[in-house]
Design a protein around this motif. Sequence first.
Motif, PDB file in Angstrom:
ATOM      1  N   TYR A 184       0.832  -1.206   0.000  1.00 47.71           N
ATOM      2  CA  TYR A 184       0.000   0.000   0.000  1.00 47.71           C
ATOM      3  C   TYR A 184       0.867   1.256   0.000  1.00 47.71           C
ATOM      4  O   TYR A 184       0.673   2.166  -0.813  1.00 47.71           O
ATOM      5  N   ARG A 185       1.837   1.314   0.886  1.00 47.01           N
ATOM      6  CA  ARG A 185       2.660   2.520   0.996  1.00 47.01           C
ATOM      7  C   ARG A 185       3.527   2.726  -0.239  1.00 47.01           C
ATOM      8  O   ARG A 185       3.766   3.870  -0.653  1.00 47.01           O
ATOM      9  N   ALA A 186       3.990   1.642  -0.837  1.00 41.90           N
ATOM     10  CA  ALA A 186       4.759   1.776  -2.078  1.00 41.90           C
ATOM     11  C   ALA A 186       3.891   2.371  -3.180  1.00 41.90           C
ATOM     12  O   ALA A 186       4.354   3.219  -3.966  1.00 41.90           O
ATOM     13  N   ALA A 187       2.629   1.959  -3.237  1.00 42.75           N
ATOM     14  CA  ALA A 187       1.716   2.491  -4.256  1.00 42.75           C
ATOM     15  C   ALA A 187       1.371   3.947  -3.977  1.00 42.75           C
ATOM     16  O   ALA A 187       1.222   4.751  -4.911  1.00 42.75           O
ATOM     17  N   VAL A 188       1.229   4.306  -2.699  1.00 43.24           N
ATOM     18  CA  VAL A 188       0.957   5.705  -2.348  1.00 43.24           C
ATOM     19  C   VAL A 188       2.169   6.574  -2.669  1.00 43.24           C
ATOM     20  O   VAL A 188       2.035   7.721  -3.106  1.00 43.24           O
ATOM     21  N   ASP A 189       3.361   6.033  -2.464  1.00 41.05           N
ATOM     22  CA  ASP A 189       4.589   6.785  -2.718  1.00 41.05           C
ATOM     23  C   ASP A 189       4.784   7.049  -4.205  1.00 41.05           C
ATOM     24  O   ASP A 189       5.327   8.094  -4.592  1.00 41.05           O
ATOM     25  N   ASP A 221      -6.557   3.942  10.230  1.00 40.97           N
ATOM     26  CA  ASP A 221      -5.692   3.264  11.204  1.00 40.97           C
ATOM     27  C   ASP A 221      -4.284   3.837  11.106  1.00 40.97           C
ATOM     28  O   ASP A 221      -3.314   3.140  10.800  1.00 40.97           O
ATOM     29  N   GLN A 222      -4.164   5.145  11.370  1.00 42.75           N
ATOM     30  CA  GLN A 222      -2.901   5.825  11.133  1.00 42.75           C
ATOM     31  C   GLN A 222      -1.896   5.621  12.263  1.00 42.75           C
ATOM     32  O   GLN A 222      -2.262   5.543  13.434  1.00 42.75           O
ATOM     33  N   VAL A 223      -0.608   5.539  11.897  1.00 38.45           N
ATOM     34  CA  VAL A 223       0.462   5.566  12.887  1.00 38.45           C
ATOM     35  C   VAL A 223       0.613   6.998  13.386  1.00 38.45           C
ATOM     36  O   VAL A 223       0.276   7.963  12.688  1.00 38.45           O
ATOM     37  N   LYS A 224       1.111   7.159  14.609  1.00 40.71           N
ATOM     38  CA  LYS A 224       1.182   8.483  15.222  1.00 40.71           C
ATOM     39  C   LYS A 224       2.238   9.366  14.573  1.00 40.71           C
ATOM     40  O   LYS A 224       2.087  10.589  14.509  1.00 40.71           O
ATOM     41  N   THR A 225       3.328   8.769  14.133  1.00 43.21           N
ATOM     42  CA  THR A 225       4.376   9.518  13.463  1.00 43.21           C
ATOM     43  C   THR A 225       4.522   8.994  12.043  1.00 43.21           C
ATOM     44  O   THR A 225       4.030   7.910  11.717  1.00 43.21           O
ATOM     45  N   ARG A 226       5.211   9.756  11.218  1.00 40.72           N
ATOM     46  CA  ARG A 226       5.349   9.310   9.818  1.00 40.72           C
ATOM     47  C   ARG A 226       6.220   8.054   9.755  1.00 40.72           C
ATOM     48  O   ARG A 226       7.132   7.874  10.564  1.00 40.72           O
ATOM     49  N   PRO A 227       5.917   7.182   8.800  1.00 38.38           N
ATOM     50  CA  PRO A 227       6.694   5.948   8.662  1.00 38.38           C
ATOM     51  C   PRO A 227       8.171   6.237   8.414  1.00 38.38           C
ATOM     52  O   PRO A 227       8.533   7.280   7.849  1.00 38.38           O
ATOM     53  N   ARG A 228       9.020   5.317   8.819  1.00 43.85           N
ATOM     54  CA  ARG A 228      10.463   5.474   8.659  1.00 43.85           C
ATOM     55  C   ARG A 228      10.816   5.679   7.184  1.00 43.85           C
ATOM     56  O   ARG A 228      10.347   4.963   6.301  1.00 43.85           O
ATOM     57  N   ASP A 274      -0.396  12.138   4.745  1.00 41.61           N
ATOM     58  CA  ASP A 274      -1.520  11.574   5.510  1.00 41.61           C
ATOM     59  C   ASP A 274      -1.840  10.161   5.050  1.00 41.61           C
ATOM     60  O   ASP A 274      -2.090   9.269   5.874  1.00 41.61           O
ATOM     61  N   LEU A 275      -1.859   9.930   3.751  1.00 44.11           N
ATOM     62  CA  LEU A 275      -2.135   8.592   3.235  1.00 44.11           C
ATOM     63  C   LEU A 275      -0.983   7.634   3.546  1.00 44.11           C
ATOM     64  O   LEU A 275      -1.216   6.452   3.814  1.00 44.11           O
ATOM     65  N   MET A 276       0.252   8.128   3.551  1.00 45.77           N
ATOM     66  CA  MET A 276       1.398   7.277   3.861  1.00 45.77           C
ATOM     67  C   MET A 276       1.360   6.784   5.304  1.00 45.77           C
ATOM     68  O   MET A 276       1.876   5.713   5.625  1.00 45.77           O
ATOM     69  N   ARG A 277       0.749   7.542   6.192  1.00 44.60           N
ATOM     70  CA  ARG A 277       0.680   7.148   7.600  1.00 44.60           C
ATOM     71  C   ARG A 277      -0.320   6.024   7.839  1.00 44.60           C
ATOM     72  O   ARG A 277      -0.314   5.386   8.885  1.00 44.60           O
ATOM     73  N   ASN A 278      -1.198   5.772   6.879  1.00 47.32           N
ATOM     74  CA  ASN A 278      -2.238   4.764   7.064  1.00 47.32           C
ATOM     75  C   ASN A 278      -1.669   3.351   7.030  1.00 47.32           C
ATOM     76  O   ASN A 278      -0.754   3.048   6.279  1.00 47.32           O
TER      77      ASN A 278
END
Length: 211
Positions: free
Chosen positions: A115-120, A145-152, A162-166
Motif C-alpha cells: 500500500y505505501r509503495a503504491a501511495v509513494d 488506522d494511522q500511525v502516530k508519526t510518519r513511517p520510517r 496523511d495517506l502514507m501514515r495509514n
Amino acid sequence: MTFDGISPAATEFYARLEADNSKAFWTAHKTVYESQVRAPLEALADALEDEFGAIKLFRPYRDTRFAQDKSPYKTHQGAFGGPTTGVGYYLQLDADGLLAGGGFRSHSAEQVARYRAAVDDDTTGAQLAALVDRLRADGFDIEGDQVKTRPRGVPADHPRLDLMRNRSLMVFHRYGTPDWLATPQALDHVQATWRQVRPLAEWSAEHVGAA
C-alpha cells in the motif's frame, strides 16, 4: 430469499444489547437477532452478490481471549465481501442504524508495505489521493488506522503524507435510520454507495492485494 428491508426492531435489539451485554439477555432475545438482524442482512447480502461477489456476515460473538473488555457479544453486525482478504465492500448494522462502505483492512505487514509503495508512487499515489478526495467530497467518512508519526524513511514534506501514515484505508457512508431502511429501497442505497466505493476497492485489489 427476498430482501424486504430492516425493521426498527433490529436497531432496538442492539440498543438493548449495549445496555445488557450478557448471556442471559442474548439467550432470551436470540430469536430477535436471528429474525430481525441476521435474516434480513443475509437477504441483503444475497441481493448484492451478483454485482459485488459473495458477502460474508461476521459471527456475533466477540473474541475476548486477549481483550480487557470481556463482554461476549458484538454490539453490531458486520458483513464484508470482495476480491481478496480484507479488500472490498463493508456493511454494518448497530443501534445507530446502517452504514456501508469499503476499501481495505490490512491483514499483513506485506499488504501495508505494498500500500505505501503504491501511495509513494507519483502515478498510483495521485490516483488514490484523487479517489479519496472525491469520496470525501461526496460525504464519506475516511478512516485509515494511522500511525502516530510518519513511517520510517518518509520525508516530512511528502505530498501524500496523511495517506502514507495509514495502515489501512476504509470509507463509510453512515445512513442512520431513515424511513427507507425498513423497505426494499435500502438495497438501492447500499448498491449506490458500493458503486461509489468500487474504484477504491479496485485500486486496493490491484495495488494492495491479498495478505
